[in-house]
Design a protein around this motif. Structure first.
Motif, PDB file in Angstrom:
ATOM      1  N   SER A 153       0.803  -1.235   0.000  1.00 33.45           N
ATOM      2  CA  SER A 153       0.000   0.000   0.000  1.00 33.45           C
ATOM      3  C   SER A 153       0.822   1.264   0.000  1.00 33.45           C
ATOM      4  O   SER A 153       0.367   2.310  -0.480  1.00 33.45           O
ATOM      5  CB  SER A 153      -0.937   0.012   1.212  1.00 33.45           C
ATOM      6  OG  SER A 153      -0.209   0.235   2.408  1.00 33.45           O
ATOM      7  N   GLY A 154       2.081   1.222   0.525  1.00 32.30           N
ATOM      8  CA  GLY A 154       2.781   2.463   0.799  1.00 32.30           C
ATOM      9  C   GLY A 154       2.098   3.204   1.936  1.00 32.30           C
ATOM     10  O   GLY A 154       1.028   2.805   2.420  1.00 32.30           O
ATOM     11  N   ASP A 155       2.716   4.277   2.401  1.00 26.29           N
ATOM     12  CA  ASP A 155       2.112   5.076   3.468  1.00 26.29           C
ATOM     13  C   ASP A 155       0.917   5.824   2.896  1.00 26.29           C
ATOM     14  O   ASP A 155       1.083   6.742   2.081  1.00 26.29           O
ATOM     15  CB  ASP A 155       3.127   6.091   4.016  1.00 26.29           C
ATOM     16  CG  ASP A 155       4.164   5.451   4.918  1.00 26.29           C
ATOM     17  OD1 ASP A 155       4.231   4.213   4.956  1.00 26.29           O
ATOM     18  OD2 ASP A 155       4.928   6.202   5.556  1.00 26.29           O
ATOM     19  N   THR A 156      -0.263   5.452   3.331  1.00 21.82           N
ATOM     20  CA  THR A 156      -1.465   6.087   2.810  1.00 21.82           C
ATOM     21  C   THR A 156      -2.561   6.041   3.859  1.00 21.82           C
ATOM     22  O   THR A 156      -2.569   5.167   4.731  1.00 21.82           O
ATOM     23  CB  THR A 156      -1.951   5.395   1.519  1.00 21.82           C
ATOM     24  OG1 THR A 156      -3.040   6.134   0.946  1.00 21.82           O
ATOM     25  CG2 THR A 156      -2.397   3.971   1.763  1.00 21.82           C
ATOM     26  N   VAL A 157      -3.454   6.992   3.769  1.00 22.67           N
ATOM     27  CA  VAL A 157      -4.712   6.885   4.493  1.00 22.67           C
ATOM     28  C   VAL A 157      -5.730   6.282   3.531  1.00 22.67           C
ATOM     29  O   VAL A 157      -5.516   6.231   2.323  1.00 22.67           O
ATOM     30  CB  VAL A 157      -5.200   8.256   4.999  1.00 22.67           C
ATOM     31  CG1 VAL A 157      -4.228   8.809   6.033  1.00 22.67           C
ATOM     32  CG2 VAL A 157      -5.380   9.242   3.850  1.00 22.67           C
ATOM     33  N   ARG A 158      -6.821   5.811   4.051  1.00 18.67           N
ATOM     34  CA  ARG A 158      -7.847   5.250   3.179  1.00 18.67           C
ATOM     35  C   ARG A 158      -8.605   6.389   2.508  1.00 18.67           C
ATOM     36  O   ARG A 158      -9.043   7.335   3.164  1.00 18.67           O
ATOM     37  CB  ARG A 158      -8.814   4.377   3.993  1.00 18.67           C
ATOM     38  CG  ARG A 158      -9.806   3.619   3.113  1.00 18.67           C
ATOM     39  CD  ARG A 158     -10.506   2.520   3.892  1.00 18.67           C
ATOM     40  NE  ARG A 158     -11.458   1.834   3.032  1.00 18.67           N
ATOM     41  CZ  ARG A 158     -12.770   2.030   3.053  1.00 18.67           C
ATOM     42  NH1 ARG A 158     -13.292   2.889   3.915  1.00 18.67           N
ATOM     43  NH2 ARG A 158     -13.566   1.365   2.246  1.00 18.67           N
ATOM     44  N   HIS A 159      -8.729   6.307   1.183  1.00 11.72           N
ATOM     45  CA  HIS A 159      -9.473   7.312   0.440  1.00 11.72           C
ATOM     46  C   HIS A 159     -10.044   6.653  -0.815  1.00 11.72           C
ATOM     47  O   HIS A 159      -9.698   5.513  -1.154  1.00 11.72           O
ATOM     48  CB  HIS A 159      -8.594   8.515   0.092  1.00 11.72           C
ATOM     49  CG  HIS A 159      -7.384   8.201  -0.721  1.00 11.72           C
ATOM     50  ND1 HIS A 159      -6.316   7.468  -0.241  1.00 11.72           N
ATOM     51  CD2 HIS A 159      -7.043   8.523  -2.005  1.00 11.72           C
ATOM     52  CE1 HIS A 159      -5.398   7.357  -1.182  1.00 11.72           C
ATOM     53  NE2 HIS A 159      -5.815   7.977  -2.252  1.00 11.72           N
ATOM     54  N   ASP A 160     -10.926   7.364  -1.507  1.00 10.79           N
ATOM     55  CA  ASP A 160     -11.724   6.754  -2.573  1.00 10.79           C
ATOM     56  C   ASP A 160     -10.886   6.145  -3.691  1.00 10.79           C
ATOM     57  O   ASP A 160     -11.277   5.146  -4.289  1.00 10.79           O
ATOM     58  CB  ASP A 160     -12.693   7.797  -3.158  1.00 10.79           C
ATOM     59  CG  ASP A 160     -13.802   8.175  -2.193  1.00 10.79           C
ATOM     60  OD1 ASP A 160     -14.002   7.425  -1.206  1.00 10.79           O
ATOM     61  OD2 ASP A 160     -14.467   9.202  -2.418  1.00 10.79           O
ATOM     62  N   ALA A 161      -9.725   6.742  -4.002  1.00  8.24           N
ATOM     63  CA  ALA A 161      -8.928   6.256  -5.134  1.00  8.24           C
ATOM     64  C   ALA A 161      -8.446   4.829  -4.939  1.00  8.24           C
ATOM     65  O   ALA A 161      -8.143   4.132  -5.914  1.00  8.24           O
ATOM     66  CB  ALA A 161      -7.734   7.185  -5.363  1.00  8.24           C
ATOM     67  N   LEU A 162      -8.381   4.360  -3.683  1.00 11.00           N
ATOM     68  CA  LEU A 162      -7.906   3.001  -3.433  1.00 11.00           C
ATOM     69  C   LEU A 162      -8.904   1.942  -3.887  1.00 11.00           C
ATOM     70  O   LEU A 162      -8.514   0.790  -4.117  1.00 11.00           O
ATOM     71  CB  LEU A 162      -7.608   2.809  -1.941  1.00 11.00           C
ATOM     72  CG  LEU A 162      -6.562   3.742  -1.321  1.00 11.00           C
ATOM     73  CD1 LEU A 162      -6.355   3.389   0.147  1.00 11.00           C
ATOM     74  CD2 LEU A 162      -5.250   3.690  -2.068  1.00 11.00           C
ATOM     75  N   THR A 163     -10.159   2.320  -4.025  1.00 10.43           N
ATOM     76  CA  THR A 163     -11.184   1.352  -4.424  1.00 10.43           C
ATOM     77  C   THR A 163     -10.874   0.728  -5.776  1.00 10.43           C
ATOM     78  O   THR A 163     -11.141  -0.463  -6.010  1.00 10.43           O
ATOM     79  CB  THR A 163     -12.563   2.042  -4.464  1.00 10.43           C
ATOM     80  OG1 THR A 163     -12.840   2.589  -3.171  1.00 10.43           O
ATOM     81  CG2 THR A 163     -13.655   1.046  -4.842  1.00 10.43           C
TER      82      THR A 163
END
Length: 253
Positions: A153-163
């Motif tokens: 995932s890399g350092d990320t917060v959950r957001h719509d683009a991950l869908t």
């Protein structure tokens, strides 16, 4: 194809995919180590293997080069000896040498011996919307090999683009950067996924196995690992999918 993973600490994993040796986010300084900056970082536990104990590295998957918990001075030395580094375009420009930048959904084939994989850059955002200027660009990766697919995932917060990752790929194993990173200077704003957000992303991805990363060894990663287990094992849809890697031990995926 035989796949092994050795967890070194934080977001650093040594992967062996057939004949290909891959290292993720090399942070390999001994501990304790202090890294000053706008948001100072302190490493509290050493990596499970030293840089001298690593085999020759064919490929480094670097989510970003801005922060020492993903790339520290010792990690930069390892980077210099790798055959290829894939990262963000901005990171590749700063690093030079064998570093190549990928924009989201751009792919690159990588071959070592008899093994060829396809690496695809995936979206990532290292904090709440609006903090991109401060955190800088980040990327995740999907690695497709004969018979399977890994997601880092890399350092990320959950957001719509991950869908869209789950829409584009059938993910077998997901390495999720968790830890719910917080800093005194930024209050309640988180700069990586919490256990709850990681579980929600795992449902979206449909991954058969989820391996937690980026949850230990640094002061700003303060979420109790027990909460990660609770978030996954408490969800009937995810029960049995979480897998903890033992530091320094090669484990077959």
């Amino acid at each position: 194809m035989n796949i092994t993973a050795t967890y070194l600490g934080t977001a650093t994993v040594l992967l062996r995919i057939g004949d290909l040796t891959v290292l993720t986010d090399p942070a390999l300084d001994p501990a304790p180590a202090d890294h000053p900056g706008a948001r100072p970082l302190r490493r509290t536990a050493a990596p499970a293997l030293t840089a001298a104990e690593l085999p020759p590295v064919d490929l480094v998957l670097l989510s970003h080069d801005q922060h020492a918990d993903n790339l520290d001075p010792t990690g930069r030395e390892v980077l210099a000896g790798a055959d290829l580094v894939l990262t963000t375009p901005e990171g590749a420009e700063r690093l030079g040498g064998r570093a190549e930048g990928l924009v989201p959904w751009e792919s690159r084939k990588v071959t070592a011996g008899r093994t060829t994989v396809t690496v695809t850059s995936t979206p990532a955002r290292h904090g709440p919307e609006g903090t991109e200027q401060a955190t800088g660009p980040v990327t995740g990766f999907v690695v497709a090999y004969e018979g399977g697919t890994l997601y880092v995932s890399g350092d990320t917060v959950r957001h719509d683009a991950l869908t869209e990752i789950g829409d584009r790929f059938r993910v077998d194993t997901a390495f999720l950067h968790l830890g719910d990173a917080h800093f005194p200077s930024t209050g309640d704003r988180a700069f990586s996924m919490s256990a709850t957000e990681g579980a929600a992303l795992a449902r979206t991805l449909g991954a058969r196995t989820v391996i937690p990363l980026h949850f230990d060894s640094w002061d700003h990663l303060a979420e109790d690992p027990a909460r990660i287990t609770e978030a996954f094992e408490g969800d009937p849809e995810l029960r049995g999918r979480l897998r903890w890697l033992r530091p320094g031990v090669p484990e077959t995926l």
